[in-house]
Design an enzyme around this catalytic site. Structure first.
Site, PDB file in Angstrom:
ATOM      1  N   PHE A 212      -3.775   7.281   6.306  1.00 57.92           N
ATOM      2  CA  PHE A 212      -3.775   6.506   7.554  1.00 57.92           C
ATOM      3  C   PHE A 212      -3.620   7.437   8.766  1.00 57.92           C
ATOM      4  O   PHE A 212      -2.703   7.284   9.568  1.00 57.92           O
ATOM      5  CB  PHE A 212      -2.642   5.468   7.542  1.00 57.92           C
ATOM      6  CG  PHE A 212      -2.609   4.613   6.311  1.00 57.92           C
ATOM      7  CD1 PHE A 212      -3.388   3.461   6.229  1.00 57.92           C
ATOM      8  CD2 PHE A 212      -1.823   4.961   5.215  1.00 57.92           C
ATOM      9  CE1 PHE A 212      -3.356   2.661   5.088  1.00 57.92           C
ATOM     10  CE2 PHE A 212      -1.798   4.170   4.081  1.00 57.92           C
ATOM     11  CZ  PHE A 212      -2.558   3.015   4.010  1.00 57.92           C
ATOM     12  N   CYS A 322       5.475   0.065  10.876  1.00 62.97           N
ATOM     13  CA  CYS A 322       5.568  -0.411  12.261  1.00 62.97           C
ATOM     14  C   CYS A 322       5.608  -1.935  12.299  1.00 62.97           C
ATOM     15  O   CYS A 322       5.398  -2.539  13.342  1.00 62.97           O
ATOM     16  CB  CYS A 322       4.412   0.134  13.092  1.00 62.97           C
ATOM     17  SG  CYS A 322       2.804  -0.246  12.405  1.00 62.97           S
TER      18      CYS A 322
HETATM   19  N1  SAH Z   1      -0.588   7.919  11.812  1.00 66.46           N
HETATM   20  C1  SAH Z   1      -1.426   7.552  12.921  1.00 66.46           C
HETATM   21  C2  SAH Z   1      -1.442   6.065  13.195  1.00 66.46           C
HETATM   22  C3  SAH Z   1      -1.923   5.219  12.054  1.00 66.46           C
HETATM   23  S1  SAH Z   1      -2.379   3.624  12.543  1.00 66.46           S
HETATM   24  C4  SAH Z   1      -0.955   8.310  14.154  1.00 66.46           C
HETATM   25  O1  SAH Z   1       0.163   8.779  14.165  1.00 66.46           O
HETATM   26  O2  SAH Z   1      -1.731   8.414  15.099  1.00 66.46           O
HETATM   27  C5  SAH Z   1      -3.030   2.975  11.090  1.00 66.46           C
HETATM   28  C6  SAH Z   1      -4.389   3.532  10.708  1.00 66.46           C
HETATM   29  O3  SAH Z   1      -4.678   3.029   9.417  1.00 66.46           O
HETATM   30  C7  SAH Z   1      -5.559   3.128  11.590  1.00 66.46           C
HETATM   31  O4  SAH Z   1      -6.187   4.295  12.041  1.00 66.46           O
HETATM   32  C8  SAH Z   1      -6.498   2.351  10.650  1.00 66.46           C
HETATM   33  O5  SAH Z   1      -7.862   2.668  10.875  1.00 66.46           O
HETATM   34  C9  SAH Z   1      -6.076   2.858   9.314  1.00 66.46           C
HETATM   35  N2  SAH Z   1      -6.287   1.970   8.161  1.00 66.46           N
HETATM   36  C10 SAH Z   1      -6.092   0.648   8.055  1.00 66.46           C
HETATM   37  N3  SAH Z   1      -6.262   0.237   6.782  1.00 66.46           N
HETATM   38  C11 SAH Z   1      -6.586   1.335   6.063  1.00 66.46           C
HETATM   39  C12 SAH Z   1      -6.861   1.568   4.680  1.00 66.46           C
HETATM   40  N4  SAH Z   1      -6.838   0.585   3.787  1.00 66.46           N
HETATM   41  N5  SAH Z   1      -7.128   2.840   4.291  1.00 66.46           N
HETATM   42  C13 SAH Z   1      -7.113   3.859   5.169  1.00 66.46           C
HETATM   43  N6  SAH Z   1      -6.865   3.693   6.479  1.00 66.46           N
HETATM   44  C14 SAH Z   1      -6.595   2.453   6.922  1.00 66.46           C
END
Ligand code: SAH
Length: 377
Positions: A212, A322
């Site tokens: 993520f 979050c």
């Molecule tokens: N760690 C990041 C914020 C993550 S926000 C930072 O610090 O900037 C959550 C992210 O998860 C988003 O970018 C979204 O696109 C991604 N996401 C959502 N579901 C997902 C999945 N099943 N697999 C991979 N990424 C996913």
């Protein structure tokens, strides 16, 4: 601080977004609030005293903006020029979010009241008056269509409220990132993780995995400390910005960016016997409401269990949630259960939350939502 529609017995037709006096059932004064005619949250308190009129409200709002700016001067440390300047209830300015990205401000209104031209204008004016000495002259308005629908606010697109710049390059803990106020849905970055990025970097080592990863917030902080970093996200546009961000920070080991579903990828990697020294899990909010708390906790547990199984001895897990509806207690219990199932006994190195520029106010639980635990094997 809030009252729900079901708790309110309004005495007359109240215009959307207006300043209202709040009394209890026996007529005692509770203070003043901002009213929404459509939201489930009908009133958000702004003062324990009666604010006499809109003029008084505007000067109160201006004073709170100055107070919010002064607070950031005290709490934002290190080489960072991007942070949250105004955090809604956290700064006693309910419904207003303002982030700074170096020379550009991103402003978002979440309620009928804060979207009023007089209040928004006062906020923008006060911000510019106080920040022009730091070279800030541009404000981009960010719009979340779903919130405007809920508040019955007319549809609109974002755009410049002041100045001409809508993009910038900003720094978090010395790491550089691109901001474009005209792109994407979010206000930009996850600034609430700024302090957790440096904490993660402090312990990071060896082979790292950032599930993520969005635009690379954690991955770019890990890269200088690690021999390799693999970063995963399901969003192609997020990964494209992540790669541009990487190019802004040359001189460390290359990051491998992978577009994938993190659940599938973790399952595959675990099955293949991949091992890591550092893993970061920062998924989106799984519990959007109290109703899906159990499903959310199952999701968190699956991720954390797989991560713990893939960690080498001495490894570090940085694990976040979050979701406001997942309490610290819920999250810790989930982690304990994942640890038991993985036959590991991780130690809690750090129990962290959101950065101090997203202040948590005592007695206002809505202002506390981010959990970040750093575990060590
Ligand atoms: N760690 C990041 C914020 C993550 S926000 C930072 O610090 O900037 C959550 C992210 O998860 C988003 O970018 C979204 O696109 C991604 N996401 C959502 N579901 C997902 C999945 N099943 N697999 C991979 N990424 C996913």
């Amino acid at each position: 601080m809030w009252a729900y529609r079901s708790d309110v017995t309004a005495s007359a037709d109240i215009p959307p977004g207006s300043l209202v006096a709040v009394h209890d059932e026996r007529g005692r004064v509770l203070g003043s609030a901002l009213y929404s005619s459509t939201s489930e949250i009908a009133i958000r308190m702004v003062s324990r005293e009666i604010v006499q009129n809109d003029e008084a409200l505007i000067s109160l709002v201006r004073e709170r903006v100055r107070h919010a700016l002064a607070y950031r001067k005290r709490v934002v440390e290190g080489d960072s020029d991007a942070y949250r300047l105004i955090f809604s209830e956290g700064d006693a300015l309910p419904g207003l979010i303002v982030d700074r990205y170096a020379s550009v401000l991103a402003l978002q209104t979440l309620t009928q009241a804060m979207d009023r031209a007089d209040l928004k204008g006062a906020v923008a004016g006060e911000l510019l008056e106080n920040l022009k000495a730091e070279g800030i002259t541009s404000i981009v308005e960010r719009v979340e269509p779903r919130i405007r629908q809920l508040e019955h606010l007319p549809e609109k697109t974002g755009g410049l409220l002041a100045g001409e710049e809508h993009s910038s390059t900003y720094k978090l803990n010395g790491v550089r990132f691109h901001f474009d106020g005209f792109a994407g849905q979010k206000t930009g970055a996850f600034l609430d993780q700024r302090e957790n990025y440096s904490a993660a970097a402090h312990y990071a080592h060896g082979r790292a995995l950032d599930a993520f990863c969005y635009q690379g917030g954690f991955a770019l902080h890990l890269a200088p400390q690690c021999s390799s970093v693999t970063a995963v996200d399901s969003s192609r546009p997020a990964l494209e910005v992540a790669e541009q961000n990487e190019a802004l920070n040359p001189g460390h080991s290359q990051i491998e960016w992978i577009e994938a579903n993190a659940f599938d990828l973790l399952r595959d990697y675990a099955a293949k016997g991949e091992q890591y020294d550092t893993i970061v899990l920062d998924p989106p909010a799984f519990a959007k409401s109290k109703r899906n708390l159990d499903t959310a906790l199952r999701g968190y547990k699956e991720l954390n269990l797989r991560a713990l199984k893939m960690l080498r001895p001495g490894g570090i897990l940085v694990t976040c949630s979050c979701s406001y509806h997942v309490s610290d207690q819920d999250f810790l219990e989930m982690l304990a259960s994942a640890a038991a199932d993985s036959f590991q006994q991780p130690r809690i190195l750090e129990h962290r939350g959101q950065a101090k520029d997203h202040p948590t106010v005592l007695g206002v639980p809505e202002t506390n939502y981010l959990k970040c635990f750093i575990l060590a094997l």
